[in-house]
Design a protein around this motif. Structure first.
Motif, PDB file in Angstrom:
ATOM      1  N   GLY A  79      -3.235   1.520  -4.622  1.00 19.76           N
ATOM      2  CA  GLY A  79      -2.703   2.848  -4.264  1.00 19.76           C
ATOM      3  C   GLY A  79      -3.773   3.506  -3.614  1.00 19.76           C
ATOM      4  N   VAL A  80      -3.234   4.307  -2.269  1.00 21.60           N
ATOM      5  CA  VAL A  80      -3.773   4.915  -1.426  1.00 21.60           C
ATOM      6  C   VAL A  80      -3.940   6.374  -1.909  1.00 21.60           C
ATOM      7  CG1 VAL A  80      -4.119   5.742   0.883  1.00 21.60           C
ATOM      8  CG2 VAL A  80      -3.246   3.237   0.379  1.00 21.60           C
ATOM      9  N   ARG A  81      -5.166   6.895  -2.139  1.00 23.74           N
ATOM     10  CA  ARG A  81      -5.304   8.504  -2.689  1.00 23.74           C
ATOM     11  C   ARG A  81      -6.103   9.053  -1.565  1.00 23.74           C
ATOM     12  NH1 ARG A  81      -7.799   9.533  -7.829  1.00 23.74           N
ATOM     13  NH2 ARG A  81      -6.781  11.492  -7.903  1.00 23.74           N
ATOM     14  N   ARG A  82      -5.503   9.893  -0.824  1.00 19.87           N
ATOM     15  CA  ARG A  82      -6.043  10.777   0.193  1.00 19.87           C
ATOM     16  C   ARG A  82      -6.107  12.278  -0.280  1.00 19.87           C
ATOM     17  NH1 ARG A  82      -6.827   7.784   4.816  1.00 19.87           N
ATOM     18  NH2 ARG A  82      -5.392   5.853   5.209  1.00 19.87           N
ATOM     19  N   LEU A 102       0.775  -1.209   0.034  1.00 21.42           N
ATOM     20  CA  LEU A 102       0.087   0.097  -0.048  1.00 21.42           C
ATOM     21  C   LEU A 102       0.801   1.262   0.066  1.00 21.42           C
ATOM     22  CD1 LEU A 102      -1.646  -2.296   1.868  1.00 21.42           C
ATOM     23  CD2 LEU A 102      -3.257  -0.635   1.959  1.00 21.42           C
ATOM     24  N   SER A 103       0.781   2.226  -0.973  1.00 19.67           N
ATOM     25  CA  SER A 103       1.261   3.299  -1.237  1.00 19.67           C
ATOM     26  C   SER A 103       0.687   4.125  -1.740  1.00 19.67           C
ATOM     27  CB  SER A 103       2.778   3.314  -1.889  1.00 19.67           C
ATOM     28  OG  SER A 103       3.534   4.324  -2.081  1.00 19.67           O
ATOM     29  N   ASP A 104       1.075   5.581  -1.958  1.00 20.19           N
ATOM     30  CA  ASP A 104       0.396   6.569  -2.367  1.00 20.19           C
ATOM     31  C   ASP A 104       1.249   7.204  -3.688  1.00 20.19           C
ATOM     32  OD1 ASP A 104       2.446   7.826  -0.917  1.00 20.19           O
ATOM     33  OD2 ASP A 104       1.611   9.904  -0.974  1.00 20.19           O
ATOM     34  N   LEU A 105       2.305   6.502  -4.144  1.00 21.82           N
ATOM     35  CA  LEU A 105       3.164   6.810  -5.170  1.00 21.82           C
ATOM     36  C   LEU A 105       3.212   5.855  -6.119  1.00 21.82           C
ATOM     37  CD1 LEU A 105       5.016   8.995  -6.273  1.00 21.82           C
ATOM     38  CD2 LEU A 105       6.861   8.004  -5.077  1.00 21.82           C
TER      39      LEU A 105
END
Length: 243
Positions: free
Chosen positions: A208-211, A189-192
Motif C-alpha cells: 500500500g502506497v500512502r503519500r 502497488l496501489s494507494d487504494l
C-alpha cells in the motif's frame, strides 16, 4: 536459485501511486473535457473512438445519442470521477494527442523513476494496471520529463483487457495473460485498499502506497505492507519488504 526466489512481477497503479492524483484531475481531466466533442466528431471512424461512443450509448440506454448527449454523459462521469471504460478510452485518445504534440508532459513522484529502472535492471518484470486505458498509459509512460519509460514495462492492463480493479478475477486474468501460474510472484502497488484487498484475494503480494496529500491517504492500507516511497520497497527476497 529456486522458483521462490525468482524476480517478481511488479504491477503498479498510477494515480496516487506513481503520480500525483492532483496533476491528473487538475491538468488532464480538463484537457480531455475540452476535446471530447472534437474527437467524437473528427475521429469517429477511429476504432477506439467508435467503440467508446457505442459503449456510452449502451450505458445510458440511448442507442441514437449524438455527440452532444455523449459529451454530456462523459462530463457527468468525469464530475463524479467514475471509472467508466468508454470515458477512459476517450481520455486515452485525447491525452495521447496532447502528449504527442508536446502540450502535455506526465508527472511522476521523484522516487518512482529511479526505482522502476533499478527493479527492471534487477530482472523484475514491470507492468501497469490502471483504470486509465492502455492508450493513456502508453502516452503517460512514454512522455515523462526524463523521456520514455516504456522500455521498462512488459505489459499494460486496464479495466477493458483485465477487468474492474476491485475484484480478484481481474488479477487472476492478468496472471493468466502474463503466463505466471504462481500468484505469489506478483507484487501490486496501489494507494487504494479495495484494490489491494482484491489483489491479495487473488494470492498476490501487496504494498500500500500512502503519500501525504493523496485522496486515500486517510483510509490507510488496512494491514497491507505500507510505504510512502518506492525507494523503501525491497524486492530482493521471496516477499516484498519495506525498509
Amino acid at each position: 536459485m529456486s522458483d521462490r526466489h525468482l524476480p517478481h512481477h511488479v504491477v503498479v497503479d498510477i494515480e496516487g501511486t506513481t503520480s500525483a492524483t492532483g496533476f491528473i484531475t487538475e491538468q488532464l481531466y480538463p484537457y480531455s473535457r475540452k476535446h471530447f466533442a472534437r474527437v467524437l466528431d473528427t475521429r469517429g471512424d477511429d476504432p477506439d473512438v467508435a467503440r467508446a461512443a457505442a459503449a456510452v450509448r449502451e450505458l445510458i440506454g440511448e442507442p441514437d445519442a449524438g455527440t452532444e448527449r455523449i459529451v454530456e454523459a462523459l462530463n457527468t462521469w468525469l464530475d463524479r470521477d467514475e471509472k467508466a471504460t468508454p470515458l477512459k478510452t476517450l481520455q486515452g485518445v485525447i491525452w495521447a494527442e496532447g502528449f504527442e504534440s508536446g502540450e502535455l508532459t506526465s508527472h511522476f513522484y521523484p522516487d518512482v523513476i529511479p526505482v522502476l529502472r533499478a527493479w527492471h535492471a534487477a530482472g523484475h518484470t514491470l507492468y501497469v494496471y490502471s483504470s486509465g486505458s492502455v492508450s493513456a498509459q502508453l502516452a503517460w509512460f512514454g512522455h515523462s520529463a526524463e523521456g520514455s519509460l516504456l522500455p521498462l514495462f512488459s505489459g499494460h492492463f486496464d479495466t477493458e483487457n483485465a477487468g474492474p480493479k476491485k475484484v480478484a478475477p481481474s488479477y487472476q486474468a492478468i496472471a493468466a495473460a502474463v503466463g505466471e501460474p504462481e500468484a505469489g510472484r506478483f507484487v501490486f502497488l496501489s494507494d487504494l485498499v479495495d484494490e489491494l484487498d482484491a489483489a491479495r484475494e487473488a494470492g498476490w503480494r501487496t504494498v500500500g502506497v500512502r503519500r501525504p496529500g493523496e485522496p486515500y491517504y486517510d483510509r490507510g492500507v488496512d494491514g497491507h505492507l505500507e510505504t510512502d516511497s518506492f525507494a523503501r520497497v525491497d524486492l530482493s527476497g521471496e516477499q516484498p519488504a519495506v525498509r
